[in-house]
Design an enzyme around this catalytic site. Structure first.
Site, PDB file in Angstrom:
ATOM      1  N   ASP A 159       0.873  -1.209  -0.017  1.00 35.60           N
ATOM      2  CA  ASP A 159      -0.008  -0.163   0.031  1.00 35.60           C
ATOM      3  C   ASP A 159       1.022   1.305   0.165  1.00 35.60           C
ATOM      4  O   ASP A 159       0.633   2.409  -0.682  1.00 35.60           O
ATOM      5  CB  ASP A 159      -0.847   0.015   1.225  1.00 35.60           C
ATOM      6  CG  ASP A 159      -1.655  -1.216   1.116  1.00 35.60           C
ATOM      7  OD1 ASP A 159      -2.500  -1.518   0.863  1.00 35.60           O
ATOM      8  OD2 ASP A 159      -1.130  -2.146   2.036  1.00 35.60           O
ATOM      9  N   HIS A 187      -4.862  -3.149   6.088  1.00 43.29           N
ATOM     10  CA  HIS A 187      -4.726  -3.516   4.662  1.00 43.29           C
ATOM     11  C   HIS A 187      -5.890  -3.939   4.290  1.00 43.29           C
ATOM     12  O   HIS A 187      -6.368  -5.060   4.092  1.00 43.29           O
ATOM     13  CB  HIS A 187      -3.639  -4.675   4.651  1.00 43.29           C
ATOM     14  CG  HIS A 187      -3.673  -5.098   2.987  1.00 43.29           C
ATOM     15  ND1 HIS A 187      -2.864  -4.232   2.015  1.00 43.29           N
ATOM     16  CD2 HIS A 187      -4.109  -6.295   2.373  1.00 43.29           C
ATOM     17  CE1 HIS A 187      -3.160  -4.923   0.827  1.00 43.29           C
ATOM     18  NE2 HIS A 187      -3.943  -6.226   1.214  1.00 43.29           N
TER      19      HIS A 187
HETATM   20  P1  NAX Z   1      -2.171 -18.661  -3.967  1.00 48.94           P
HETATM   21  O1  NAX Z   1      -3.439 -19.301  -3.872  1.00 48.94           O
HETATM   22  O2  NAX Z   1      -1.512 -18.462  -5.373  1.00 48.94           O
HETATM   23  O3  NAX Z   1      -1.329 -19.242  -2.934  1.00 48.94           O
HETATM   24  C1  NAX Z   1      -1.660 -19.431  -1.773  1.00 48.94           C
HETATM   25  C2  NAX Z   1      -0.630 -20.691  -1.264  1.00 48.94           C
HETATM   26  O4  NAX Z   1      -0.931 -20.971   0.243  1.00 48.94           O
HETATM   27  C3  NAX Z   1      -1.333 -21.851  -2.031  1.00 48.94           C
HETATM   28  O5  NAX Z   1      -0.267 -22.597  -2.474  1.00 48.94           O
HETATM   29  C4  NAX Z   1      -1.998 -22.779  -0.850  1.00 48.94           C
HETATM   30  O6  NAX Z   1      -1.829 -24.369  -0.949  1.00 48.94           O
HETATM   31  C5  NAX Z   1      -0.985 -22.547   0.427  1.00 48.94           C
HETATM   32  N1  NAX Z   1      -1.738 -22.440   1.594  1.00 48.94           N
HETATM   33  C6  NAX Z   1      -3.056 -22.591   2.056  1.00 48.94           C
HETATM   34  N2  NAX Z   1      -3.315 -22.902   3.347  1.00 48.94           N
HETATM   35  C7  NAX Z   1      -2.148 -22.993   3.901  1.00 48.94           C
HETATM   36  C8  NAX Z   1      -1.674 -23.563   5.061  1.00 48.94           C
HETATM   37  N3  NAX Z   1      -2.480 -23.712   6.205  1.00 48.94           N
HETATM   38  N4  NAX Z   1      -0.220 -23.834   5.417  1.00 48.94           N
HETATM   39  C9  NAX Z   1       0.391 -23.339   4.245  1.00 48.94           C
HETATM   40  N5  NAX Z   1       0.308 -23.047   3.124  1.00 48.94           N
HETATM   41  C10 NAX Z   1      -1.056 -22.806   2.873  1.00 48.94           C
HETATM   42  O7  NAX Z   1      -2.280 -16.999  -3.438  1.00 48.94           O
HETATM   43  P2  NAX Z   1      -1.015 -15.685  -3.407  1.00 48.94           P
HETATM   44  O8  NAX Z   1      -1.514 -15.146  -4.740  1.00 48.94           O
HETATM   45  O9  NAX Z   1       0.021 -16.257  -3.358  1.00 48.94           O
HETATM   46  O10 NAX Z   1      -1.629 -14.907  -2.357  1.00 48.94           O
HETATM   47  C11 NAX Z   1      -1.503 -15.537  -1.000  1.00 48.94           C
HETATM   48  C12 NAX Z   1      -2.154 -14.411  -0.014  1.00 48.94           C
HETATM   49  O11 NAX Z   1      -1.813 -13.232   0.116  1.00 48.94           O
HETATM   50  C13 NAX Z   1      -3.731 -14.315  -0.135  1.00 48.94           C
HETATM   51  O12 NAX Z   1      -4.297 -14.446   1.166  1.00 48.94           O
HETATM   52  C14 NAX Z   1      -3.829 -13.041  -0.723  1.00 48.94           C
HETATM   53  O13 NAX Z   1      -5.004 -12.425  -0.514  1.00 48.94           O
HETATM   54  C15 NAX Z   1      -2.608 -12.406   0.078  1.00 48.94           C
HETATM   55  N6  NAX Z   1      -2.386 -11.141  -0.406  1.00 48.94           N
HETATM   56  C16 NAX Z   1      -1.787  -9.931   0.200  1.00 48.94           C
HETATM   57  C17 NAX Z   1      -1.341  -8.838  -0.096  1.00 48.94           C
HETATM   58  C18 NAX Z   1      -0.826  -7.869   1.139  1.00 48.94           C
HETATM   59  O14 NAX Z   1      -0.839  -6.709   0.629  1.00 48.94           O
HETATM   60  N7  NAX Z   1      -0.861  -7.935   2.499  1.00 48.94           N
HETATM   61  C19 NAX Z   1      -1.462  -8.410  -1.651  1.00 48.94           C
HETATM   62  C20 NAX Z   1      -1.510  -9.532  -2.268  1.00 48.94           C
HETATM   63  C21 NAX Z   1      -2.428 -10.708  -1.808  1.00 48.94           C
HETATM   64  O15 NAX Z   1      -3.728 -10.398  -2.193  1.00 48.94           O
END
Ligand code: NAX
Length: 325
Positions: A159, A187
């Site tokens: 952000d 956020h």
């Molecule tokens: P993806 O769905 O590509 O990857 C997430 C990964 O996490 C998957 O491989 C899944 O198997 C794994 N996972 C799920 N549960 C788990 C657990 N209990 N232990 C370990 N691994 C687990 O998502 P991605 O695009 O990489 O985004 C990840 C997260 O970042 C999401 O929650 C997304 O909303 C968040 N974001 C946060 C941002 C921020 O500024 N704070 C911005 C970008 C993004 O939106």
């Protein structure tokens, strides 16, 4: 050669991690003289995909990558860890409410908070990226009673960087000419990107900005940037999120530049009247691996109203996860 720093990363087979791991292994986060040992966590069904990522990491032959271990057990992935980057969680689907996301993802962070408590290095630095990032960090910290809550943070740097990019575009400047940007709060779309203290070439930028653009363009554009990117790309921000996570941890460990600060969500100490304990984004400076809230800033009524609105949202989120704490 220094001893390797142990970096645990969750959601290691996901999109953000695919843009994150290789840059960490290349030395972009901890410096070009600091070896890293990666400890990667995934859920069991994603372990095969993670094995593929590890093959690629090995195929890069990074000089600074001392080892890579993978596991679907948080206790293993966090063992003796110095840095934890909690990325893994469900991204928000098109029809999902924020409250559904909190319910689904909150549980992940109570488990991981306990595992950090039981296994990580006592000085661990934690950044939560997985959404809702602030409240997930709050849950993790509450489930780690033997660790200092100040070691838990959530990512607001994306952000912050988005705000710098929007403002520098408006002023037709390079963003490196701007300093002292602040993003307050959560956020989410209630965050408050605040240009009141931004300096350009030694003078306050707020004198050069008209209020109409600030209220109707700048603030909502930064607040809703994530949604705009999902619409354009068909997937949520990944490379920019990874880059921001690297910026956050690099500055925390190695220090912020002189005469500037960054935005980090950290447990509030009551500064600026924000409820103590809330995982709220403040302007901070970092030195010797510690952060400190920038004190003494003047807060206008305009800013105060927006800082309270985002604080209020965080209080509501915390109430919704009381069963996980
Ligand atoms: P993806 O769905 O590509 O990857 C997430 C990964 O996490 C998957 O491989 C899944 O198997 C794994 N996972 C799920 N549960 C788990 C657990 N209990 N232990 C370990 N691994 C687990 O998502 P991605 O695009 O990489 O985004 C990840 C997260 O970042 C999401 O929650 C997304 O909303 C968040 N974001 C946060 C941002 C921020 O500024 N704070 C911005 C970008 C993004 O939106």
């Amino acid at each position: 050669m220094k001893d390797p720093v142990r970096v645990s990363i969750t959601g290691a087979a996901g999109n953000i991690s695919y843009a994150l791991l290789f840059r960490i292994a290349a030395g972009d986060m901890l410096g070009k003289d600091q070896p890293v040992a990666l400890q990667l966590l995934e859920i069991t069904p994603a372990m095969q995909a993670l094995e593929g990522v590890v093959m690629e990491l090995n195929d890069c032959a990074f000089p600074l990558l001392s080892s890579v271990n993978i596991s679907d057990d948080p206790g293993v992935a966090f063992r003796d860890s110095n840095i934890a980057m909690l990325v893994g969680s469900k991204p928000r689907g098109p029809d999902m409410q924020r409250s559904d996301l909190i319910k689904d993802n909150g549980a992940i962070f109570s488990v991981q908070g306990k595992a950090l408590n039981d296994n990580a290095n006592r000085d661990i630095k934690v950044i939560v990226v997985g959404n809702p990032a602030n409240t997930n960090a709050f849950i993790a910290a509450k489930n780690a009673p033997d660790l200092n809550p100040a070691n838990f943070t959530a990512m607001m740097r994306l952000d912050h960087n988005r705000a710098l990019s929007q403002l520098s575009t408006k002023l037709n400047l390079h963003h490196t000419e701007l300093s002292k940007m602040t993003v307050w709060g959560n956020h989410s779309a209630t965050q408050y990107p605040d240009i009141s203290n931004v300096i350009v070439n030694g003078s306050a930028v707020s004198d050069q900005i008209d209020q109409h653009w600030l209220v109707n363009d700048f603030i909502p554009t930064v607040q809703n940037r994530g949604t705009t990117i999902i619409r354009a790309r068909g997937a949520s921000s990944a490379a920019s999120a990874a880059s921001a996570a690297i910026d956050h941890m690099r500055d925390w460990v190695l220090g912020t530049p002189d005469d500037d600060w960054v935005s980090m969500a950290i447990p509030s100490d009551g500064s600026y009247g924000i409820q103590e304990g809330l995982m709220y984004s403040f302007p901070v400076t970092c030195i010797d691996g510690n952060y400190q809230i920038v004190q003494g800033l003047d807060i206008s009524d305009f800013s105060r109203e927006r800082m309270i609105a985002t604080e209020q949202e965080l209080k509501t989120e915390v109430d919704a996860v009381s069963h996980l704490i």
